[in-house]
Design an enzyme around this catalytic site. Sequence first.
Site, short mmCIF file in Angstrom:
data_model
loop_
_atom_site.label_atom_id
_atom_site.label_comp_id
_atom_site.label_asym_id
_atom_site.label_seq_id
_atom_site.Cartn_x
_atom_site.Cartn_y
_atom_site.Cartn_z
N ARG A 53 39.20 -16.37 -27.81
CA ARG A 53 38.28 -15.14 -27.55
C ARG A 53 37.24 -15.41 -26.63
O ARG A 53 36.96 -14.19 -25.74
CB ARG A 53 37.99 -14.24 -28.75
N ILE A 58 36.56 -4.98 -25.25
CA ILE A 58 37.61 -5.92 -25.89
C ILE A 58 37.83 -5.29 -27.42
O ILE A 58 36.79 -5.03 -28.05
CB ILE A 58 37.23 -7.36 -25.68
N SER A 59 38.90 -5.13 -27.80
CA SER A 59 39.14 -4.39 -29.03
C SER A 59 38.47 -5.33 -30.37
O SER A 59 38.60 -6.58 -29.89
CB SER A 59 40.29 -3.90 -29.43
N GLN A 60 38.25 -4.82 -31.24
CA GLN A 60 37.95 -5.49 -32.47
C GLN A 60 39.32 -6.34 -32.85
O GLN A 60 40.29 -6.12 -32.95
CB GLN A 60 37.58 -4.47 -33.75
#
Length: 225
Positions: A48, A74-76
């Site tokens: 990530r 950027i999503s959880q």
Amino acid sequence: MSQEDDAFAEPRREMIEAIKASVRDSASYTGRDRLSDRVIEAMATVPRHAFVPPEQRHVAYRNTPLPIDAGQTISQPLIVALMTDLLEPQPDDIILEVGTGSGYQAAVLSELVKQVYSIEIIESLAGQARKVLAERGYANVTVRAGDGYAGWPEHAPFDGIVVTAAPEEIPPPLLQQLKPGGKLVIPVGEEHGYQELLVLEIDGDGAVSHRSVLPVRFVPLTGDR
Ligand code: SAM
């Protein structure tokens, strides 16, 4: 793996533990208290930190959304893992993602399926995502700049479609581009109001069933319509 990548191994392991705990905590909403081993393995593999801006790298493995360029996010990690799990991805699947953003969700899917097509409406983000995905060897992801509302008819039908920005209504072209048995995982709702994560499934006769998984907060699906 570079020395820099090595330094992120422990934070990534902690992120996986945080995801597992959050999945257990939200089981009463989602109906699942664990994610598939394949999805967990993919989340434990994808770097990530390579998909966040340099100034966010030290917090790359927090179980939170983070800002990326162009005012997007950027999503959880929990949500990425859950949406991936809800798709029930299979090794031979062809998947469409709408909302490439950083390219992280596409990389996670890339570990699990045969081919990922991903559409991003902001051209600069599409370019950056394409670059990092290529640098990291995600050869089975194809990114294009455009409005994902219309899907990607040239590569349809898809085994699954995941949408990472919220429309107010389900875009009909996306449902039309699903194979029988395919799933559409999508947040739906108002920009600053209530949104829910839905899973729609289309059966062999074209009948659509849907269920609501949990309340969510996504950036809006934009575009001229
Ligand atoms: N999946 C991304 C990731 O892993 O980083 C997170 C994406 S972010 C929450 C949502 C993205 O959807 C933004 O990059 C936004 O520009 C994009 N987007 C919004 N409307 C879109 C549309 N109509 N078509 C394609 N992308 C869209």
